[in-house]
Design an enzyme around this catalytic site. Structure first.
Site, PDB file in Angstrom:
ATOM      1  N   GLY A   1       6.278  -7.371  -2.761  1.00  0.00           N
ATOM      2  CA  GLY A   1       5.949  -6.120  -1.775  1.00  0.00           C
ATOM      3  C   GLY A   1       4.429  -6.072  -1.491  1.00  0.00           C
TER       4      GLY A   1
ATOM      5  N   TYR B   1       7.779  11.650  -7.348  1.00  0.00           N
ATOM      6  CA  TYR B   1       6.870  10.615  -6.867  1.00  0.00           C
ATOM      7  C   TYR B   1       5.434  10.969  -6.108  1.00  0.00           C
ATOM      8  CZ  TYR B   1       5.500   7.023  -3.778  1.00  0.00           C
ATOM      9  OH  TYR B   1       4.757   5.743  -2.933  1.00  0.00           O
TER      10      TYR B   1
ATOM     11  N   GLY C   1       1.739  -5.165  -3.264  1.00  0.00           N
ATOM     12  CA  GLY C   1       0.774  -5.704  -4.124  1.00  0.00           C
ATOM     13  C   GLY C   1       0.702  -7.415  -3.980  1.00  0.00           C
TER      14      GLY C   1
ATOM     15  N   THR D   1      -2.407  -4.829  -9.907  1.00  0.00           N
ATOM     16  CA  THR D   1      -1.296  -4.335 -10.924  1.00  0.00           C
ATOM     17  C   THR D   1       0.004  -4.452 -10.002  1.00  0.00           C
ATOM     18  OG1 THR D   1      -1.617  -2.249 -10.722  1.00  0.00           O
ATOM     19  CG2 THR D   1      -2.804  -3.120 -12.242  1.00  0.00           C
ATOM     20  N   GLY D   2       1.171  -4.572 -10.743  1.00  0.00           N
ATOM     21  CA  GLY D   2       2.241  -4.540 -10.026  1.00  0.00           C
ATOM     22  C   GLY D   2       2.537  -5.453  -8.966  1.00  0.00           C
ATOM     23  N   SER D   3       2.286  -6.700  -8.835  1.00  0.00           N
ATOM     24  CA  SER D   3       2.003  -7.539  -7.603  1.00  0.00           C
ATOM     25  C   SER D   3       3.002  -8.791  -7.628  1.00  0.00           C
ATOM     26  CB  SER D   3       0.655  -7.901  -7.754  1.00  0.00           C
ATOM     27  OG  SER D   3       0.215  -8.303  -8.788  1.00  0.00           O
TER      28      SER D   3
ATOM     29  N   SER E   1      -0.145   6.998  -1.312  1.00  0.00           N
ATOM     30  CA  SER E   1       0.744   7.019  -0.153  1.00  0.00           C
ATOM     31  C   SER E   1       0.599   8.407   0.538  1.00  0.00           C
ATOM     32  CB  SER E   1       2.161   7.554  -0.908  1.00  0.00           C
ATOM     33  OG  SER E   1       3.210   7.751  -0.385  1.00  0.00           O
TER      34      SER E   1
HETATM   35  N1  LIG Z   1       6.842   0.657   0.094  1.00  0.00           N
HETATM   36  C1  LIG Z   1       6.292   1.825   0.695  1.00  0.00           C
HETATM   37  O1  LIG Z   1       6.552   2.179   1.737  1.00  0.00           O
HETATM   38  C2  LIG Z   1       5.118   2.448  -0.027  1.00  0.00           C
HETATM   39  C3  LIG Z   1       4.447   3.237   0.817  1.00  0.00           C
HETATM   40  C4  LIG Z   1       3.378   4.012   0.421  1.00  0.00           C
HETATM   41  C5  LIG Z   1       2.971   3.739  -0.758  1.00  0.00           C
HETATM   42  N2  LIG Z   1       3.412   2.663  -1.614  1.00  0.00           N
HETATM   43  C6  LIG Z   1       2.903   2.349  -2.810  1.00  0.00           C
HETATM   44  O2  LIG Z   1       2.552   0.930  -2.904  1.00  0.00           O
HETATM   45  C7  LIG Z   1       2.727   0.464  -4.367  1.00  0.00           C
HETATM   46  C8  LIG Z   1       3.428  -0.679  -4.099  1.00  0.00           C
HETATM   47  O3  LIG Z   1       4.829  -0.418  -3.619  1.00  0.00           O
HETATM   48  P1  LIG Z   1       5.796  -1.317  -3.243  1.00  0.00           P
HETATM   49  O4  LIG Z   1       6.897  -0.960  -2.418  1.00  0.00           O
HETATM   50  O5  LIG Z   1       5.261  -2.711  -2.680  1.00  0.00           O
HETATM   51  O6  LIG Z   1       6.601  -1.926  -4.624  1.00  0.00           O
HETATM   52  P2  LIG Z   1       7.809  -2.729  -5.115  1.00  0.00           P
HETATM   53  O7  LIG Z   1       7.997  -3.705  -3.831  1.00  0.00           O
HETATM   54  O8  LIG Z   1       8.608  -1.841  -5.589  1.00  0.00           O
HETATM   55  O9  LIG Z   1       6.921  -3.653  -6.165  1.00  0.00           O
HETATM   56  C9  LIG Z   1       6.610  -3.099  -7.376  1.00  0.00           C
HETATM   57  C10 LIG Z   1       5.937  -4.162  -8.395  1.00  0.00           C
HETATM   58  O10 LIG Z   1       5.673  -3.643  -9.600  1.00  0.00           O
HETATM   59  C11 LIG Z   1       6.174  -4.575 -10.620  1.00  0.00           C
HETATM   60  N3  LIG Z   1       6.268  -3.561 -11.619  1.00  0.00           N
HETATM   61  C12 LIG Z   1       7.191  -2.566 -11.537  1.00  0.00           C
HETATM   62  N4  LIG Z   1       7.048  -1.661 -12.965  1.00  0.00           N
HETATM   63  C13 LIG Z   1       6.003  -2.341 -13.522  1.00  0.00           C
HETATM   64  C14 LIG Z   1       5.425  -1.951 -14.867  1.00  0.00           C
HETATM   65  N5  LIG Z   1       5.651  -1.086 -15.532  1.00  0.00           N
HETATM   66  N6  LIG Z   1       4.317  -2.843 -15.030  1.00  0.00           N
HETATM   67  C15 LIG Z   1       3.779  -3.844 -14.227  1.00  0.00           C
HETATM   68  N7  LIG Z   1       4.489  -4.134 -13.230  1.00  0.00           N
HETATM   69  C16 LIG Z   1       5.599  -3.411 -12.714  1.00  0.00           C
HETATM   70  C17 LIG Z   1       7.232  -5.099 -10.250  1.00  0.00           C
HETATM   71  O11 LIG Z   1       7.413  -6.368 -10.760  1.00  0.00           O
HETATM   72  P3  LIG Z   1       8.581  -6.668 -11.815  1.00  0.00           P
HETATM   73  O12 LIG Z   1       9.927  -5.974 -11.368  1.00  0.00           O
HETATM   74  O13 LIG Z   1       8.522  -7.981 -12.025  1.00  0.00           O
HETATM   75  O14 LIG Z   1       8.127  -5.786 -12.929  1.00  0.00           O
HETATM   76  C18 LIG Z   1       7.003  -5.268  -8.616  1.00  0.00           C
HETATM   77  O15 LIG Z   1       6.114  -6.319  -8.222  1.00  0.00           O
HETATM   78  C19 LIG Z   1       3.236   1.553  -4.947  1.00  0.00           C
HETATM   79  O16 LIG Z   1       2.156   2.385  -5.541  1.00  0.00           O
HETATM   80  C20 LIG Z   1       3.722   2.564  -3.955  1.00  0.00           C
HETATM   81  O17 LIG Z   1       3.870   3.743  -4.426  1.00  0.00           O
HETATM   82  C21 LIG Z   1       4.609   1.803  -0.941  1.00  0.00           C
END
Ligand SMILES: NC(=O)c1ccc[n+]([C@@H]2O[C@H](COP(=O)([O-])OP(=O)(O)OC[C@H]3O[C@@H](n4cnc5c(N)ncnc54)[C@H](OP(=O)(O)O)[C@@H]3O)[C@@H](O)[C@H]2O)c1
Length: 264
Positions: free
Chosen positions: A18, A154, A20, A13-15, A141
């Site tokens: 980043g 968060y 995903g 999901t949400g892929s 996280s």
């Molecule tokens: N980045 C970090 O440093 C970090 C650290 C620890 C944990 N995490 C966790 O890792 C996971 C991914 O994080 P990320 O930083 O890779 O995220 P990201 O780059 O912000 O990507 C978020 C993705 O989710 C999609 N999205 C957003 N809202 C949505 C919805 N309501 N339904 C379906 N898709 C949705 C977006 O695509 P669209 O815009 O096309 O919808 C995008 O592909 C998250 O759970 C985050 O909490 C991240």
């Protein structure tokens, strides 16, 4: 050891970008048929094309759906009635003064960061149990444990996911289905790079800029660099595989030592 996901169908999901997207690529590399998801048709299809380009011949489907809604969830369940591996990666984040976070924001974070994964797990887990094999993962996280002062809305949702994950693992006890959380640390995604640049400035080359960011703003990291999304994906791929058959109900860390604990 070889991670073989041949014949397994996976939803991440949400892929659309980043972590995903890196997970989708890694699972496709291991032979899985992969479903990627973002809210728009454009981002979902772009992600699917990315995975196909990365893994020629891969079986990839892009499904556009807002998983924070009932309709979006129904659309995904309609397009993908069964999965063998569900990676609840979707999560949003932003910084805010804790005293200024209103009820609507708290509810929104619960809907997107917790309930979306709960709904899909509720829908897919029974089929996995019936078939005697399955994997559910929640991308958590370090913030679940080290609540950031500027992101408590968060962090609290990530804490909740630990309970959700452990609870569903109990619901799947003795069935061949495992349920785990993957605790990611600060990761080099577009959003985090932009955030680091805001704090450190644009003058330094990225490698040096991220080290300054880590030293000054994330001193508790033992890695002292951002984690690359592929490094998170490697752990997810292992946990998704038959090799990880004895790991369930766990919160497994790929956090660069960020959480100051000797307990895994
Ligand atoms: N980045 C970090 O440093 C970090 C650290 C620890 C944990 N995490 C966790 O890792 C996971 C991914 O994080 P990320 O930083 O890779 O995220 P990201 O780059 O912000 O990507 C978020 C993705 O989710 C999609 N999205 C957003 N809202 C949505 C919805 N309501 N339904 C379906 N898709 C949705 C977006 O695509 P669209 O815009 O096309 O919808 C995008 O592909 C998250 O759970 C985050 O909490 C991240």
């Amino acid at each position: 050891m070889r991670i073989d996901l041949d014949g397994r169908r996976v939803l991440v999901t949400g892929s659309a970008q980043g972590i995903g997207l890196a997970i989708a690529r890694a699972l496709a590399e291991c032979g899985a048929a992969v479903v990627v998801n973002g809210r728009s048709e454009e981002t979902s299809q772009r992600a699917a094309a990315d995975v196909r380009e990365h893994v020629p011949g891969a079986d990839v489907l892009g499904v556009a759906a807002d998983l924070a809604t009932d309709d979006g969830t129904a659309a995904v369940l309609d397009a993908v009635p069964h999965v063998d591996v569900l990676v609840n990666n979707l999560g949003i984040f932003s910084s805010a003064d804790p005293l200024a976070i209103d009820d609507a924001t708290w509810r929104r974070y619960f809907e997107v960061n917790v309930l979306a994964g709960v709904r899909l797990t509720r829908a897919y887990l029974p089929g996995m149990i019936e078939r005697g094999w399955g994997r559910v993962q929640f991308v958590g996280s370090d913030s679940a444990v080290v609540i950031p002062a500027e992101m408590i809305h968060y962090g609290v949702m990530k804490t909740a996911l630990l309970g959700v994950s452990r609870g569903f693992a109990k619901a799947a006890a003795g069935t061949g289905v495992t349920v785990n959380s993957v605790l990611a640390g600060p990761t080099h995604t577009g959003g985090v790079e932009a955030f680091a640049r805001e704090l450190v400035g644009d003058d330094l080359p990225w490698d040096e800029a991220q080290r300054v960011f880590m030293r000054e703003h994330r001193p508790q990291s033992l890695l002292q660099r951002l984690i690359e999304p592929e490094e998170i994906a490697h752990l997810v791929a292992y946990l998704a595989s038959p090799l990880a058959s004895a790991t369930t109900g766990a919160a497994v860390r790929v956090d660069g030592g960020y959480i100051d604990s000797i307990v895994p």
